[in-house]
Scaffold this motif. Structure first.
Motif, short mmCIF file in Angstrom:
data_model
loop_
_atom_site.label_atom_id
_atom_site.label_comp_id
_atom_site.label_asym_id
_atom_site.label_seq_id
_atom_site.Cartn_x
_atom_site.Cartn_y
_atom_site.Cartn_z
N LYS A 150 -9.16 -10.50 11.69
CA LYS A 150 -9.54 -11.07 10.39
C LYS A 150 -8.36 -11.11 9.44
O LYS A 150 -8.10 -12.13 8.78
CB LYS A 150 -10.69 -10.26 9.78
N GLY A 151 -7.63 -10.01 9.35
CA GLY A 151 -6.50 -9.95 8.45
C GLY A 151 -5.38 -10.89 8.85
O GLY A 151 -4.75 -11.53 8.01
N GLU A 204 2.62 -10.33 11.97
CA GLU A 204 1.18 -10.21 12.11
C GLU A 204 0.69 -10.68 13.47
O GLU A 204 -0.13 -10.01 14.11
CB GLU A 204 0.49 -11.01 10.99
N TYR A 251 -3.40 -3.77 13.00
CA TYR A 251 -3.47 -5.23 13.03
C TYR A 251 -4.84 -5.68 13.54
O TYR A 251 -5.25 -5.27 14.64
CB TYR A 251 -2.35 -5.82 13.90
N HIS A 252 -5.53 -6.48 12.75
CA HIS A 252 -6.88 -6.92 13.10
C HIS A 252 -6.98 -8.44 12.94
O HIS A 252 -6.30 -9.04 12.09
CB HIS A 252 -7.90 -6.23 12.21
N HIS A 301 0.81 -1.22 0.00
CA HIS A 301 0.00 0.00 0.00
C HIS A 301 0.85 1.27 0.00
O HIS A 301 0.31 2.37 -0.14
CB HIS A 301 -0.98 0.01 1.19
N GLN A 345 -6.33 -14.47 7.96
CA GLN A 345 -6.19 -14.73 6.53
C GLN A 345 -4.73 -14.98 6.15
O GLN A 345 -4.42 -15.90 5.38
CB GLN A 345 -6.74 -13.55 5.73
N LEU A 346 -3.82 -14.17 6.72
CA LEU A 346 -2.41 -14.34 6.39
C LEU A 346 -1.89 -15.68 6.90
O LEU A 346 -1.17 -16.38 6.19
CB LEU A 346 -1.58 -13.20 6.99
#
Length: 342
Positions: free
Chosen positions: A303-304, A289, A300-301, A210, A307-308
């Motif tokens: 869900k993310g 993460e 940092y959440h 990003h 997924q990682l």
């Protein structure tokens, strides 16, 4: 947002603001002078650093980065209440996608151009070099934190699906992390560190996708200079390769093409390429993460992170194959055979 700051901006920058939209840690401004980005800092020194750095990079020929707007007094920083603000021109582009090899090669080229310009910044103070790059100190702390976290999870048992996933990969992660840190002394990092000090090199240190914006004209911009500081530039390459390889299923060809794209602009020796490949043994994606989430760092959440971790689990075999197949980098690439003697 405090409406008072908007009127302050309109007076100081002689503009009219039509709309405000928050995004991450900045605010997007729609004005009669174009689209701008407003960013605040607690410390004025930080605001001074990023604005002066952007100017220096532009002077050195690296124009594909942020550009700050001056107010009517010629200043690029203004105070409001207890914070110090900067305004940047918005770059009309989309965030790079590490799943696209085209995007990855563009980001590698842009990073190389940044590294070429980010030299000749003498360190303002002297310090005792302890023989170990800051990257390894950070990685050691991250691994120690994860070990304490795993001990806590083991004591009470996994309390969620996330903790089940973490526990499932923990042994593999701990083994890889410890093996890399124990063998790091074999890597040619000390001469790289001394060379970085001698040349006054800067590293970005947050080369997430990003922070690269690609425009319709095919230009790529590196943004967010907040994390830039004196460091090994190989740190940026390790970060970039680690993040992109996960999305590229740890394909060796993707690594070779990305490194070639970088080296065509900022030459890398065989030893440097080998060092980057070896440093990728540290499971930084996973540890960054998980420790970021549990230490409640911003951005940092659950869900993310989940997924990682699931993605890392799916490509674990590919990752191991990539790490074990390092010699092929030099046997089947433009760099020729590798003759390093460790």
């Amino acid at each position: 947002m405090n409406k008072g700051i908007l009127s302050t901006i309109e007076k100081a920058f002689r503009c009219q603001i039509y709309g405000v939209k928050p995004k991450r840690n900045v605010n997007l401004l729609k004005t009669d002078r174009g689209h701008w980005i407003l960013k605040g800092y607690k410390q004025v020194e930080k605001a001074v650093w990023v604005t002066e750095l952007a100017d220096a990079l532009h002077e050195k020929g690296f124009h594909h980065t942020v550009q700050y707007v001056e107010n009517h007094e010629g200043s690029k920083i203004f105070a409001f209440e207890d914070r110090h603000y900067t305004i940047m021109k918005m770059i009309d582009g989309h965030e790079a996608d590490n799943a696209s090899l085209f995007d990855v090669k563009k980001t590698a080229e842009t990073l190389a151009r940044f590294h070429v310009a980010a030299q000749g910044f003498p360190i303002a103070h002297t310090y005792a070099y302890e023989g170990k790059p800051a990257l390894l100190d950070k990685w050691e702390s991250r691994l120690e934190y994860f070990e304490r976290l795993m001990w806590s999870i083991e004591q009470k048992g996994p309390q969620s699906k996330l903790e089940q996933l973490i526990s499932h990969q923990a042994d593999h992660v701990l083994r890889d992390g410890k093996e890399l840190l124990q063998s790091a002394y074999k890597l040619p990092l000390t001469p790289e560190m001394f060379l970085a000090m001698e040349r006054g090199t800067l590293a970005h240190r947050d080369v997430a996708s990003h922070n690269f914006l690609l425009t319709e004209r095919g230009n790529c911009y590196l943004i967010d200079l907040d994390t830039v500081g004196h460091d090994l530039q190989l740190v940026d390459l390790v970060q970039l390769m680690s993040r992109m390889l996960l999305m590229q299923d740890y394909r060796m060809d993707s690594f070779v093409e990305a490194m070639e794209a970088y080296s065509n602009i900022n030459y890398l020796s065989d030893t440097q390429i080998w060092a980057v490949h070896q440093l990728l043994r540290y499971p930084d994606n996973f540890l960054r993460e998980v420790t970021g989430l549990y230490s409640q760092r911003p951005g940092y959440h659950m869900k993310g992170v989940m997924q990682l971790i699931q993605m890392e689990g799916k490509v674990m075999a590919n990752r191991q194959r990539f790490l074990n197949d390092g010699e092929r980098i030099f046997q089947h690439s433009p760099w020729g055979h590798y003759h390093f003697v460790g």
